[in-house]
Design an enzyme around this catalytic site. Structure first.
Site, PDB file in Angstrom:
ATOM      1  CB  CYS A  56      -9.183  -3.793   1.314  1.00  0.00           C
ATOM      2  SG  CYS A  56      -7.881  -4.534   0.706  1.00  0.00           S
ATOM      3  CB  THR A  73      -0.907   0.021   1.199  1.00  0.00           C
ATOM      4  OG1 THR A  73      -1.732  -0.972   1.205  1.00  0.00           O
ATOM      5  CG2 THR A  73      -1.923   1.281   1.382  1.00  0.00           C
ATOM      6  CB  THR A 128      13.816   3.634  13.051  1.00  0.00           C
ATOM      7  OG1 THR A 128      14.143   4.798  13.578  1.00  0.00           O
ATOM      8  CG2 THR A 128      14.952   2.487  13.521  1.00  0.00           C
ATOM      9  CG  HIS A 181       0.832  -9.638   4.278  1.00  0.00           C
ATOM     10  ND1 HIS A 181      -0.389  -9.903   3.949  1.00  0.00           N
ATOM     11  CD2 HIS A 181       0.856  -7.956   3.901  1.00  0.00           C
ATOM     12  CE1 HIS A 181      -1.242  -8.704   3.348  1.00  0.00           C
ATOM     13  NE2 HIS A 181      -0.376  -7.662   3.489  1.00  0.00           N
ATOM     14  CG  ASN A 205      -6.389  -7.679  -5.441  1.00  0.00           C
ATOM     15  OD1 ASN A 205      -6.263  -7.198  -6.522  1.00  0.00           O
ATOM     16  ND2 ASN A 205      -7.121  -7.820  -4.454  1.00  0.00           N
TER      17      ASN A 205
HETATM   18  C1  LIG Z   1      -2.359  -7.056  -0.751  1.00  0.00           C
HETATM   19  C2  LIG Z   1      -2.088  -6.262  -1.880  1.00  0.00           C
HETATM   20  C3  LIG Z   1      -1.718  -4.882  -1.674  1.00  0.00           C
HETATM   21  C4  LIG Z   1      -1.364  -4.212  -0.166  1.00  0.00           C
HETATM   22  O1  LIG Z   1      -0.394  -4.843   0.422  1.00  0.00           O
HETATM   23  P1  LIG Z   1      -0.168  -4.326   1.978  1.00  0.00           P
HETATM   24  O2  LIG Z   1       1.459  -5.053   2.037  1.00  0.00           O
HETATM   25  O3  LIG Z   1      -1.080  -5.329   2.580  1.00  0.00           O
HETATM   26  O4  LIG Z   1      -0.177  -3.155   1.932  1.00  0.00           O
HETATM   27  C5  LIG Z   1      -1.549  -4.072  -2.758  1.00  0.00           C
HETATM   28  N1  LIG Z   1      -1.783  -4.464  -4.020  1.00  0.00           N
HETATM   29  C6  LIG Z   1      -1.949  -5.854  -4.046  1.00  0.00           C
HETATM   30  C7  LIG Z   1      -2.264  -6.225  -5.746  1.00  0.00           C
HETATM   31  C8  LIG Z   1      -2.346  -6.897  -3.202  1.00  0.00           C
HETATM   32  O5  LIG Z   1      -2.672  -7.762  -3.507  1.00  0.00           O
END
Ligand SMILES: *Cc1c(COP(=O)(O)O)cnc(C)c1O
Length: 382
Positions: free
Chosen positions: A326, A76, A241, A203, A153
Protein backbone atom coordinates in the site's frame (compact mmCIF):
# COMPACT_ATOMS: atom_id res chain seq x y z
CA UNK A 1 10.44 -12.36 -20.86
CA UNK A 2 10.97 -14.73 -17.97
CA UNK A 3 8.80 -13.85 -15.00
CA UNK A 4 10.70 -12.45 -12.04
CA UNK A 5 11.06 -14.70 -8.99
CA UNK A 6 8.20 -13.89 -6.63
CA UNK A 7 9.58 -12.71 -3.28
CA UNK A 8 6.65 -10.61 -2.11
CA UNK A 9 4.46 -13.14 -0.28
CA UNK A 10 3.79 -10.57 2.46
CA UNK A 11 1.94 -8.42 -0.11
CA UNK A 12 -0.19 -11.32 -1.28
CA UNK A 13 0.07 -15.04 -1.92
CA UNK A 14 -1.01 -17.02 -4.97
CA UNK A 15 -4.20 -19.01 -4.40
CA UNK A 16 -3.34 -22.64 -3.65
CA UNK A 17 -4.53 -24.75 -6.64
CA UNK A 18 -6.56 -26.95 -4.25
CA UNK A 19 -8.38 -23.79 -3.09
CA UNK A 20 -9.00 -22.51 -6.62
CA UNK A 21 -10.46 -25.85 -7.67
CA UNK A 22 -12.83 -25.84 -4.68
CA UNK A 23 -13.99 -22.26 -5.39
CA UNK A 24 -15.02 -23.10 -8.94
CA UNK A 25 -17.74 -25.41 -7.59
CA UNK A 26 -19.63 -22.44 -6.12
CA UNK A 27 -20.22 -20.22 -9.14
CA UNK A 28 -22.10 -21.74 -12.05
CA UNK A 29 -25.58 -23.18 -12.68
CA UNK A 30 -24.31 -26.74 -12.19
CA UNK A 31 -22.61 -25.70 -8.95
CA UNK A 32 -23.72 -24.28 -5.60
CA UNK A 33 -24.53 -20.72 -6.69
CA UNK A 34 -27.54 -19.99 -4.44
CA UNK A 35 -27.79 -17.16 -1.98
CA UNK A 36 -26.81 -18.50 1.47
CA UNK A 37 -29.58 -16.33 2.95
CA UNK A 38 -32.31 -17.94 0.81
CA UNK A 39 -34.29 -19.97 3.32
CA UNK A 40 -37.00 -21.30 1.00
CA UNK A 41 -35.15 -23.76 -1.27
CA UNK A 42 -32.26 -26.20 -1.58
CA UNK A 43 -30.06 -23.74 -3.55
CA UNK A 44 -29.93 -21.53 -0.50
CA UNK A 45 -29.59 -24.38 1.99
CA UNK A 46 -26.62 -25.86 0.14
CA UNK A 47 -24.87 -22.50 -0.07
CA UNK A 48 -25.52 -21.92 3.62
CA UNK A 49 -24.06 -25.32 4.48
CA UNK A 50 -20.92 -24.45 2.49
CA UNK A 51 -20.58 -21.11 4.30
CA UNK A 52 -20.97 -22.79 7.69
CA UNK A 53 -18.42 -25.45 6.76
CA UNK A 54 -15.93 -22.71 5.88
CA UNK A 55 -16.73 -20.90 9.14
CA UNK A 56 -15.67 -24.06 11.02
CA UNK A 57 -12.46 -24.26 8.96
CA UNK A 58 -11.48 -20.65 9.69
CA UNK A 59 -12.41 -21.02 13.36
CA UNK A 60 -10.36 -24.23 13.45
CA UNK A 61 -7.08 -22.54 12.56
CA UNK A 62 -7.38 -20.05 15.45
CA UNK A 63 -9.14 -22.43 17.92
CA UNK A 64 -12.31 -20.31 18.03
CA UNK A 65 -15.98 -21.23 18.16
CA UNK A 66 -17.42 -20.93 14.62
CA UNK A 67 -20.09 -18.57 16.00
CA UNK A 68 -17.28 -16.11 16.78
CA UNK A 69 -16.36 -15.66 13.09
CA UNK A 70 -17.85 -12.71 11.15
CA UNK A 71 -17.20 -12.63 7.38
CA UNK A 72 -15.87 -9.37 5.94
CA UNK A 73 -14.28 -8.27 2.66
CA UNK A 74 -10.74 -8.54 4.06
CA UNK A 75 -8.54 -7.59 6.97
CA UNK A 76 -8.93 -3.88 6.15
CA UNK A 77 -12.66 -4.10 6.77
CA UNK A 78 -12.13 -6.33 9.82
CA UNK A 79 -9.80 -3.70 11.33
CA UNK A 80 -12.33 -0.95 10.62
CA UNK A 81 -15.21 -2.96 12.07
CA UNK A 82 -13.27 -3.95 15.19
CA UNK A 83 -11.95 -0.49 16.03
CA UNK A 84 -14.87 1.72 14.98
CA UNK A 85 -17.33 -0.89 16.24
CA UNK A 86 -15.73 -1.05 19.69
CA UNK A 87 -15.50 2.73 20.08
CA UNK A 88 -19.00 3.55 18.81
CA UNK A 89 -21.37 4.79 21.46
CA UNK A 90 -18.68 5.04 24.15
CA UNK A 91 -18.46 8.17 26.20
CA UNK A 92 -15.15 10.07 25.80
CA UNK A 93 -13.20 7.00 24.62
CA UNK A 94 -9.40 6.59 24.60
CA UNK A 95 -7.64 4.00 22.46
CA UNK A 96 -4.04 2.80 22.27
CA UNK A 97 -2.24 1.63 19.14
CA UNK A 98 1.27 1.86 17.65
CA UNK A 99 3.01 3.79 14.86
CA UNK A 100 3.99 0.57 13.05
CA UNK A 101 0.49 -0.81 12.47
CA UNK A 102 -0.90 -1.54 9.02
CA UNK A 103 -2.53 1.44 7.31
CA UNK A 104 -5.93 -0.17 7.89
CA UNK A 105 -5.43 0.38 11.62
CA UNK A 106 -3.40 3.62 11.44
CA UNK A 107 -5.82 5.43 9.16
CA UNK A 108 -8.85 4.19 11.10
CA UNK A 109 -7.37 5.49 14.35
CA UNK A 110 -6.36 8.79 12.70
CA UNK A 111 -9.92 9.22 11.45
CA UNK A 112 -11.29 8.53 14.93
CA UNK A 113 -8.81 11.05 16.35
CA UNK A 114 -10.27 13.68 13.99
CA UNK A 115 -13.71 12.76 15.35
CA UNK A 116 -12.54 13.58 18.87
CA UNK A 117 -11.39 10.17 20.15
CA UNK A 118 -8.11 10.35 22.12
CA UNK A 119 -5.42 8.09 20.71
CA UNK A 120 -2.06 7.11 22.23
CA UNK A 121 0.49 6.17 19.55
CA UNK A 122 3.11 3.81 20.98
CA UNK A 123 6.60 3.68 19.45
CA UNK A 124 8.30 0.28 19.39
CA UNK A 125 11.92 -0.40 20.30
CA UNK A 126 14.53 -0.82 17.57
CA UNK A 127 13.51 -4.49 17.37
CA UNK A 128 10.06 -3.39 16.15
CA UNK A 129 8.23 -4.74 19.21
CA UNK A 130 5.90 -3.02 21.67
CA UNK A 131 6.70 -3.99 25.27
CA UNK A 132 3.82 -4.96 27.60
CA UNK A 133 4.81 -2.29 30.16
CA UNK A 134 4.55 0.39 27.43
CA UNK A 135 0.95 -0.67 26.96
CA UNK A 136 0.33 -0.77 30.72
CA UNK A 137 1.59 2.79 31.21
CA UNK A 138 -0.53 4.11 28.33
CA UNK A 139 -3.81 2.95 29.90
CA UNK A 140 -6.23 5.51 31.32
CA UNK A 141 -9.53 5.20 33.14
CA UNK A 142 -11.36 5.82 29.86
CA UNK A 143 -9.29 3.44 27.69
CA UNK A 144 -11.71 1.22 25.78
CA UNK A 145 -9.47 -0.54 23.27
CA UNK A 146 -5.87 -1.45 22.46
CA UNK A 147 -5.12 -2.41 18.85
CA UNK A 148 -1.79 -4.05 18.00
CA UNK A 149 -0.74 -6.36 15.19
CA UNK A 150 0.45 -9.89 15.89
CA UNK A 151 3.08 -10.00 13.13
CA UNK A 152 4.37 -6.85 11.45
CA UNK A 153 3.95 -6.97 7.68
CA UNK A 154 7.18 -5.09 6.90
CA UNK A 155 9.50 -6.55 9.52
CA UNK A 156 8.02 -9.96 10.35
CA UNK A 157 8.49 -9.38 14.09
CA UNK A 158 5.95 -10.73 16.57
CA UNK A 159 4.07 -8.97 19.36
CA UNK A 160 3.79 -10.57 22.80
CA UNK A 161 0.02 -10.94 22.48
CA UNK A 162 -0.29 -13.28 25.49
CA UNK A 163 1.39 -10.91 27.95
CA UNK A 164 -0.37 -7.78 26.64
CA UNK A 165 -3.73 -9.56 26.51
CA UNK A 166 -3.36 -10.75 30.10
CA UNK A 167 -2.75 -7.28 31.46
CA UNK A 168 -5.60 -5.81 29.40
CA UNK A 169 -8.00 -8.49 30.61
CA UNK A 170 -7.17 -7.53 34.22
CA UNK A 171 -7.91 -3.90 33.41
CA UNK A 172 -11.11 -4.67 31.51
CA UNK A 173 -9.82 -3.12 28.28
CA UNK A 174 -10.71 -4.69 24.91
CA UNK A 175 -7.82 -6.07 22.85
CA UNK A 176 -7.93 -6.06 19.04
CA UNK A 177 -5.19 -7.92 17.18
CA UNK A 178 -4.55 -7.70 13.44
CA UNK A 179 -3.41 -11.26 12.68
CA UNK A 180 -3.43 -10.98 8.86
CA UNK A 181 0.31 -11.76 8.73
CA UNK A 182 0.24 -14.26 11.58
CA UNK A 183 -2.38 -16.77 10.43
CA UNK A 184 -0.75 -19.72 8.72
CA UNK A 185 2.73 -18.51 9.69
CA UNK A 186 2.66 -19.02 13.45
CA UNK A 187 0.30 -20.47 16.05
CA UNK A 188 -2.76 -18.25 16.60
CA UNK A 189 -4.85 -19.59 19.48
CA UNK A 190 -7.70 -17.49 20.87
CA UNK A 191 -8.58 -20.30 23.33
CA UNK A 192 -5.45 -19.43 25.32
CA UNK A 193 -4.56 -15.87 24.22
CA UNK A 194 -6.76 -13.20 25.87
CA UNK A 195 -7.73 -11.48 22.63
CA UNK A 196 -11.23 -10.04 22.10
CA UNK A 197 -11.20 -9.14 18.41
CA UNK A 198 -8.87 -10.54 15.74
CA UNK A 199 -8.62 -9.66 12.04
CA UNK A 200 -7.91 -12.22 9.31
CA UNK A 201 -7.44 -12.01 5.55
CA UNK A 202 -7.90 -14.71 2.90
CA UNK A 203 -5.21 -13.66 0.47
CA UNK A 204 -2.26 -13.72 2.86
CA UNK A 205 -2.91 -17.43 3.48
CA UNK A 206 -3.14 -18.81 -0.11
CA UNK A 207 -6.84 -17.96 -0.32
CA UNK A 208 -8.58 -15.41 -2.58
CA UNK A 209 -8.48 -11.62 -2.27
CA UNK A 210 -11.60 -9.75 -1.21
CA UNK A 211 -12.52 -11.99 1.72
CA UNK A 212 -11.61 -11.82 5.39
CA UNK A 213 -13.02 -12.39 8.82
CA UNK A 214 -13.24 -10.79 12.23
CA UNK A 215 -13.11 -13.00 15.30
CA UNK A 216 -15.44 -11.56 17.98
CA UNK A 217 -15.18 -13.25 21.39
CA UNK A 218 -18.41 -14.65 22.85
CA UNK A 219 -17.18 -15.34 26.38
CA UNK A 220 -16.78 -12.84 27.89
CA UNK A 221 -19.23 -11.39 25.41
CA UNK A 222 -17.76 -8.63 23.21
CA UNK A 223 -20.19 -6.11 21.72
CA UNK A 224 -19.34 -4.11 18.60
CA UNK A 225 -21.52 -1.89 16.52
CA UNK A 226 -22.04 -2.73 12.84
CA UNK A 227 -20.41 -0.39 10.33
CA UNK A 228 -22.32 -1.70 7.29
CA UNK A 229 -26.11 -1.88 7.61
CA UNK A 230 -28.77 -3.66 5.57
CA UNK A 231 -30.24 -7.14 5.87
CA UNK A 232 -28.75 -7.99 9.24
CA UNK A 233 -26.43 -10.74 8.03
CA UNK A 234 -23.71 -12.10 10.33
CA UNK A 235 -25.86 -11.62 13.43
CA UNK A 236 -26.29 -7.96 12.58
CA UNK A 237 -22.56 -7.22 12.66
CA UNK A 238 -21.97 -7.10 8.91
CA UNK A 239 -24.72 -6.96 6.31
CA UNK A 240 -24.37 -7.98 2.68
CA UNK A 241 -24.93 -11.16 0.65
CA UNK A 242 -22.22 -13.63 1.55
CA UNK A 243 -19.82 -14.40 -1.36
CA UNK A 244 -20.01 -18.19 -1.15
CA UNK A 245 -17.08 -18.91 -3.50
CA UNK A 246 -14.78 -16.49 -1.66
CA UNK A 247 -15.81 -17.87 1.71
CA UNK A 248 -15.35 -21.48 0.61
CA UNK A 249 -11.92 -20.48 -0.73
CA UNK A 250 -10.88 -18.86 2.53
CA UNK A 251 -12.18 -21.86 4.47
CA UNK A 252 -10.23 -24.35 2.37
CA UNK A 253 -7.12 -22.15 2.57
CA UNK A 254 -7.35 -21.99 6.36
CA UNK A 255 -7.91 -25.74 6.63
CA UNK A 256 -4.78 -26.29 4.51
CA UNK A 257 -2.91 -23.79 6.69
CA UNK A 258 -3.80 -25.86 9.79
CA UNK A 259 -2.60 -29.07 8.15
CA UNK A 260 0.57 -27.53 6.71
CA UNK A 261 1.52 -25.12 9.52
CA UNK A 262 4.52 -27.08 10.78
CA UNK A 263 5.61 -28.03 7.27
CA UNK A 264 5.33 -24.43 5.98
CA UNK A 265 7.22 -23.11 9.02
CA UNK A 266 10.03 -25.64 8.59
CA UNK A 267 10.35 -24.84 4.87
CA UNK A 268 10.53 -21.11 5.54
CA UNK A 269 13.07 -21.47 8.38
CA UNK A 270 15.20 -23.43 5.93
CA UNK A 271 14.83 -20.89 3.14
CA UNK A 272 15.54 -17.98 5.50
CA UNK A 273 18.74 -19.64 6.70
CA UNK A 274 19.78 -20.40 3.15
CA UNK A 275 19.04 -16.86 1.95
CA UNK A 276 20.99 -15.17 4.76
CA UNK A 277 23.85 -17.61 4.24
CA UNK A 278 23.87 -16.70 0.57
CA UNK A 279 24.36 -13.06 1.56
CA UNK A 280 27.18 -13.75 4.04
CA UNK A 281 29.91 -12.68 1.61
CA UNK A 282 28.46 -9.15 1.67
CA UNK A 283 29.26 -6.89 4.58
CA UNK A 284 27.26 -3.88 5.60
CA UNK A 285 23.95 -5.77 5.64
CA UNK A 286 21.62 -5.09 8.60
CA UNK A 287 18.50 -7.01 9.53
CA UNK A 288 15.64 -4.69 10.49
CA UNK A 289 13.38 -5.86 13.32
CA UNK A 290 13.78 -8.63 15.85
CA UNK A 291 15.71 -11.73 14.77
CA UNK A 292 14.38 -13.71 17.73
CA UNK A 293 10.67 -12.92 17.85
CA UNK A 294 9.71 -13.15 14.22
CA UNK A 295 8.17 -15.32 11.53
CA UNK A 296 10.73 -16.83 9.17
CA UNK A 297 9.25 -15.80 5.82
CA UNK A 298 9.62 -12.01 6.08
CA UNK A 299 13.15 -10.59 5.95
CA UNK A 300 13.79 -6.83 5.94
CA UNK A 301 17.37 -5.86 5.12
CA UNK A 302 19.29 -2.60 4.79
CA UNK A 303 22.39 -2.46 2.60
CA UNK A 304 25.02 0.13 3.54
CA UNK A 305 25.71 2.65 0.82
CA UNK A 306 22.99 1.39 -1.54
CA UNK A 307 19.56 2.92 -1.85
CA UNK A 308 16.62 0.57 -2.24
CA UNK A 309 15.36 2.23 -5.44
CA UNK A 310 18.62 1.54 -7.31
CA UNK A 311 18.87 -1.91 -5.81
CA UNK A 312 15.34 -2.77 -6.95
CA UNK A 313 16.11 -1.47 -10.44
CA UNK A 314 19.13 -3.79 -10.52
CA UNK A 315 17.09 -6.70 -9.22
CA UNK A 316 14.71 -6.84 -12.19
CA UNK A 317 14.62 -10.62 -11.99
CA UNK A 318 13.19 -10.51 -8.47
CA UNK A 319 9.75 -9.28 -7.42
CA UNK A 320 10.41 -7.57 -4.08
CA UNK A 321 9.18 -4.46 -2.32
CA UNK A 322 10.59 -1.66 -0.23
CA UNK A 323 7.79 -1.85 2.28
CA UNK A 324 4.12 -2.59 2.30
CA UNK A 325 2.28 -2.86 -0.99
CA UNK A 326 0.00 0.00 0.00
CA UNK A 327 2.92 2.34 0.68
CA UNK A 328 4.97 1.34 -2.39
CA UNK A 329 3.07 3.72 -4.63
CA UNK A 330 4.74 6.63 -2.87
CA UNK A 331 8.47 7.34 -2.59
CA UNK A 332 8.11 8.34 1.05
CA UNK A 333 10.36 6.16 3.19
CA UNK A 334 8.52 3.48 5.14
CA UNK A 335 6.75 4.81 8.23
CA UNK A 336 7.40 1.44 9.88
CA UNK A 337 11.17 1.74 9.47
CA UNK A 338 11.04 5.32 10.69
CA UNK A 339 8.86 4.06 13.55
CA UNK A 340 11.69 1.79 14.74
CA UNK A 341 14.12 4.69 14.75
CA UNK A 342 15.75 4.58 11.30
CA UNK A 343 16.43 7.98 9.73
CA UNK A 344 15.22 8.79 6.20
CA UNK A 345 18.47 7.70 4.62
CA UNK A 346 18.61 4.38 6.47
CA UNK A 347 14.95 3.72 5.66
CA UNK A 348 15.68 4.39 1.98
CA UNK A 349 18.23 1.54 2.03
CA UNK A 350 15.81 -1.18 3.11
CA UNK A 351 14.14 -3.90 1.08
CA UNK A 352 11.66 -6.54 2.17
CA UNK A 353 12.04 -10.12 0.92
CA UNK A 354 9.16 -12.43 1.72
CA UNK A 355 8.92 -16.13 0.90
CA UNK A 356 6.09 -18.62 1.03
CA UNK A 357 4.79 -22.12 0.43
CA UNK A 358 5.78 -22.21 -3.24
CA UNK A 359 9.27 -20.70 -2.83
CA UNK A 360 12.15 -23.05 -3.64
CA UNK A 361 15.78 -23.36 -2.52
CA UNK A 362 16.85 -22.63 -6.12
CA UNK A 363 14.89 -19.35 -6.13
CA UNK A 364 16.41 -18.30 -2.83
CA UNK A 365 19.94 -19.14 -4.00
CA UNK A 366 19.34 -17.23 -7.22
CA UNK A 367 18.02 -14.22 -5.31
CA UNK A 368 20.96 -14.14 -2.90
CA UNK A 369 23.46 -14.38 -5.77
CA UNK A 370 21.71 -11.56 -7.65
CA UNK A 371 21.70 -9.35 -4.56
CA UNK A 372 25.41 -9.96 -3.93
CA UNK A 373 26.16 -9.05 -7.57
CA UNK A 374 24.04 -5.92 -7.74
CA UNK A 375 25.04 -4.57 -4.31
CA UNK A 376 28.72 -5.12 -5.12
CA UNK A 377 28.33 -3.36 -8.48
CA UNK A 378 26.40 -0.41 -7.00
CA UNK A 379 28.97 0.03 -4.25
CA UNK A 380 31.87 -0.03 -6.71
CA UNK A 381 30.49 2.80 -8.87
CA UNK A 382 29.77 5.01 -5.90
C1 LIG B 1 -2.61 -7.33 4.10
C2 LIG B 1 -2.85 -6.81 5.45
C3 LIG B 1 -4.04 -6.15 5.78
C4 LIG B 1 -5.11 -5.87 4.74
O1 LIG B 1 -5.76 -7.04 4.38
P1 LIG B 1 -6.78 -7.02 3.12
O2 LIG B 1 -7.44 -8.36 3.22
O3 LIG B 1 -5.92 -6.85 1.92
O4 LIG B 1 -7.72 -5.90 3.34
C5 LIG B 1 -4.22 -5.71 7.06
N1 LIG B 1 -3.29 -5.91 7.99
C6 LIG B 1 -2.12 -6.53 7.73
C7 LIG B 1 -1.13 -6.72 8.80
C8 LIG B 1 -1.86 -7.00 6.45
O5 LIG B 1 -0.71 -7.59 6.17
Amino acid sequence: MKKPVYMDYAATTPVDPVVAEEMCKYLTLDGVFGNPASRTHAYGWQAEAAVEGARRQVAGLIHADPREIVWTSGATESDNLAIKGAVAGRDNPHIVTSVVEHKAVLDTCKWLEQQGVSVTWLKPGSDGRIAPDQVASALRDNTVLVSLMMVNNELGCQTDVAAIGTLLRERGVLFHVDAAQAAGKTEVDVSTAPVDLLSLSGHKVYGPKGIGALYVRRSPDVRIEAQIHGGGHERGMRSGTLPTHQIVGMGKAFELASELLEQDKALLEDLRHRFLQGLESLDGVALNGSDRHRVPGIINLSFDGVDAESLMLGLRELAVSSGSACASATIEPSFVLKGIGLDDEQAHRALRFSFGRFSTPEEVDFAAAQIVDVVTRLRSVR
